[in-house]
Every structure is written in C-alpha cells, then in structure tokens.
Design an enzyme around this catalytic site. Structure first.
Site, PDB file in Angstrom:
ATOM      1  N   HIS A   1      -1.753 -14.137   0.001  1.00 33.55           N
ATOM      2  CA  HIS A   1      -0.455 -13.654   0.514  1.00 33.55           C
ATOM      3  C   HIS A   1       0.040 -14.616   1.592  1.00 33.55           C
ATOM      4  CE1 HIS A   1      -0.894  -9.720  -1.356  1.00 33.55           C
ATOM      5  NE2 HIS A   1      -2.054  -9.538  -0.776  1.00 33.55           N
TER       6      HIS A   1
ATOM      7  N   HIS B   1       0.871  -1.196   0.000  1.00 32.46           N
ATOM      8  CA  HIS B   1       0.000   0.000   0.000  1.00 32.46           C
ATOM      9  C   HIS B   1       0.898   1.233   0.000  1.00 32.46           C
ATOM     10  CE1 HIS B   1      -3.782  -2.176   1.823  1.00 32.46           C
ATOM     11  NE2 HIS B   1      -3.671  -2.361   0.524  1.00 32.46           N
TER      12      HIS B   1
ATOM     13  N   ASP C   1      -7.328 -12.165   0.131  1.00 34.51           N
ATOM     14  CA  ASP C   1      -6.606 -11.501   1.223  1.00 34.51           C
ATOM     15  C   ASP C   1      -6.933 -12.087   2.603  1.00 34.51           C
ATOM     16  OD1 ASP C   1      -5.107  -9.629  -0.247  1.00 34.51           O
ATOM     17  OD2 ASP C   1      -6.788  -8.231  -0.341  1.00 34.51           O
TER      18      ASP C   1
HETATM   19 FE1  FEO Z   1      -6.453  -6.233  -1.111  1.00 37.45          FE
HETATM   20 FE2  FEO Z   1      -3.777  -8.284  -1.437  1.00 37.45          FE
HETATM   21  O1  FEO Z   1      -4.900  -6.875  -1.886  1.00 37.45           O
END
Ligand code: FEO
Length: 395
Positions: free
Chosen positions: A227, A23, A166
């Site tokens: 992730h 981010h 996510d």
């Molecule tokens: Fe909301 Fe991994 O992006």
C-alpha cells in the site's frame, strides 16, 4: 498500467484516489490508497500479490495486456486479506493449476475465504526459496501477526527488493509510486497513522522482526510495500522508524479527547489544554471532539502522546456512546506506558469519571488521581481542578 520498479520488476497494482475507508469503515482514508502488486519477468514469470476484488477485472485485463497469462509460472500470495488476494479467483479461473506460494496460514485464509481447496498451494516458511532464473531467487520470510497470522514478505536477490506486503505501507495514493516523489508531510503522517491504527497492537513482534531483518544483513535497495509509497530513497529509514515506533513510542505531546452535551465537558477539555500549555510550554497539546473528528486520526495523536485526558458527561448512568465506542477502539490498539486523566459534567448522578477511569485502566493506561467531576456547568473550583489534572499529566 504497469510501471517499472527496477530491471525486470514492474508494479501492476491499483491506485485508488477515491477510496475513503478500509476494513469496512473502520479505517479512514484521507488521501487515497493503493493496492500494489508486482510482476517479475526473469526466466520465470512471477506475480507478487493481486488487488482487491472490485478491481479484479481491470487487474486481470491489465495483466493480460502485459503477458500471456499462461506464462505465469507461479503466484506469491504474501497475505490472504482480500485487498491483496481479491483478484485470485478471477485470475485462477483463467490459469487454473498455477502454483500459489503462501504460508500454511495463508492456505487456511485463502481456502476459508474463497472455498477453492483445489488451488495448487505451495506452502512456504521462513528461509524457503524459489529459483527464478538469471541467477536470482525469491526468499520467503514469515511475518506472522504483522498483521495477520499468514502475513509474509518475499525478498528478491540481486535486485535486493523486499516485497513487504502491509508492513511499512501507508493508505496513501502516490501516482509516481516512490517515496522520494511523495509529499513528505503526508507520507509520514500516513505511515504513522497506519502503524498506530493497524500495527501498534503487535509492536513487540514488530521489534523482533525488525531485529531479525537487520540480523540477516542482506542488502535492501527497495522496500516494495503493498500500500502507498514504495521506499527506494533510503529505504531503511522506514525500518528504523518502525523500530522506534515499536518501543512504546511517545513525543512530548498530550491529547485531550472528549464529547459533550451542553458544552460543560468541552469547557473542561479546553481549560485542561490551556493549563498544560501554560505549565509545560514545550508540550504539544491537541484537543479533539470524539463525535466530530475521525477516530483513526485521533488515535494517531494518542500514539504520539505521553498522556491523554478523556472526558464525557454522564448520561443515563453512563458515558456518551460516542466515547464508549471510542474507548473500545482505544483498548484494541494496546497502547502502553501512557498516562491518562478523566473529567466530565453531570446533572444528577455523575458516574462518568468513575466509568472513564475503569475503562482507561482496562485499556492499559495509568490513570492519574486528580479528576474533574462537575455538577452542572464548570466554575472556578473545577477550573482549579483542571490545573491539578494538567500538572499530573505534564510531570
Ligand atoms: Fe492486511 Fe493490506 O491487508
């Protein structure tokens, strides 16, 4: 390169051991991260998500080594944020017209970002499904505001894999991919950091969604996040953690965060910490200088805490800008049911405790009455006040 997840499902993402932030610079990364994409090869060939644009050439090249790109029957875009959709433009340039399954909000997000309204979007909602052959199908589950309006999860029947995007993820690089192969201390620290800094504002929705997933009573053998570690060893342990974290989670911990100019406010921070440790020996005490310790790491500790104390000297009729920015982020995370105390030194005007009180109240904290407003450097009367602050926070 690809790594097998189960049967005909392979991971085909990017592990980035050098990534330092996410981010922009808003989220710090201490142990690398990954963008996990998945390739399913049944009678139909399906790609679940892609990777961030800087890795798009590598991603498409790797994919092309595995399959003829024209064999991809459809792509599932669980989430439009650029770390998962960033390779779509490069990929769809090679296979235009390939269906992209996403939510209605996903279309808005992808068109808004990439300006390709002609992409072959197939809008799905919770409960919709797509047959992929060999008796298997993909079932779509909207995950609205977890953490974007378009977020979605996809469940693969028979293999019992939940591609959760996510949710349940961590910014954490695990070369061997799976949770049982990860360093457990780091894994859980990264999982709670991700929750505290990204998902906490949506905790009420997390609770509802976890209840919805549990009510479905479908078997889940693997939670394939977008992730970090993929949960295959007792995958529901992270779901149970999310359920606990979503309900005003706190441990017996108090966190003290401050910035200082000439160490007066720092002395107060440490005296408050020492007094809490004396009065409440079971309470974990952590003390951070806001200007020196990364804000995401401090917020993880705030998340775990039942109370915090925040200190700043007065400067220019205000608090230090480091503390001001930190409080902006604190408010954004919408912590609930936590107490706070304020303290700070001053030379001649002394507004900081009042400002800190207002800002913390506005951020949703219950600010206790005792505070320390110290003219010049702390002396015995201020240290006595530190005892009162410690008592009020420890109760
Ligand atoms: Fe909301 Fe991994 O992006």
């Amino acid at each position: 390169m690809k790594k097998q997840i189960k049967n005909n499902v392979d991971w085909i993402g990017k592990i980035d051991w050098e990534l330092e932030s996410f981010h922009g610079a808003d989220y710090s990364i201490n142990h690398g991260s990954s963008q996990n994409a998945y390739l399913i090869r049944e009678e139909k060939t399906v790609l679940i998500d892609t990777v961030w644009a800087p890795h798009s050439t590598e991603f498409v090249d790797n994919l092309a080594k595995e399959i003829d790109l024209n064999d991809i029957d459809f792509i599932v875009a669980n989430h439009g944020e650029v770390d998962h959709s960033g390779s779509l433009p490069a990929l769809l340039e090679k296979i235009p017209g390939t269906p992209v399954y996403c939510t209605a909000n996903g279309v808005k997000s992808l068109v808004g970002q990439y300006h390709h309204p002609e992409w072959n979007f197939q809008v799905v909602k919770t409960g919709d499904s797509a047959e992929i052959g060999n008796g298997k199908k993909l079932i779509f589950v909207e995950m609205k505001m977890l953490h974007w309006p378009d977020s979605m999860a996809t469940y693969l029947t028979e293999d019992n894999i939940l591609f959760s995007n996510d949710a349940f993820g961590q910014h954490y690089a695990v070369e061997e991919l799976f949770n049982d192969r990860a360093d457990q201390c780091e894994l859980w620290e990264e999982a709670i950091k991700y929750y505290a800094n990204i998902l906490n504002p949506f905790s009420a929705l997390v609770k509802k969604k976890v209840e919805e997933i549990q009510a479905l009573a479908v078997p889940i053998d693997i939670i394939a996040t977008s992730h970090g570690a993929i949960w295959r060893d007792n995958p529901l342990q992270i779901v149970e953690k999310y359920y606990a974290w979503s309900q005003h989670y706190q441990e017996d911990q108090i966190t003290i965060a401050y910035d200082t100019m000439w160490d007066g406010t720092k002395q107060l921070a440490h005296r408050i910490g020492a007094e809490i440790a004396r009065l409440s020996p079971n309470t974990k005490v952590k003390i951070f200088n806001i200007a020196k310790i990364n804000k995401n790491d401090i917020m993880t500790e705030v998340f775990k805490s039942k109370a915090i104390a925040v200190g700043s000297p007065t400067v220019g009729n205000n608090i230090l800008s480091s503390v001001g920015g930190w409080l902006d982020f604190l408010k954004e995370l919408k912590f609930k049911e936590k107490k706070a105390a304020v303290f700070g030194c001053y030379g001649w005007t002394g507004e900081s405790p009042k400002i800190l009180r207002e800002r913390l109240t506005d951020a949703g904290f219950e600010v206790v009455e005792p505070e320390i407003k110290c003219n010049w450097n702390p002396g015995e009367e201020h240290f006595a006040k530190a005892t009162e602050v410690a008592e009020a926070l420890s109760q």
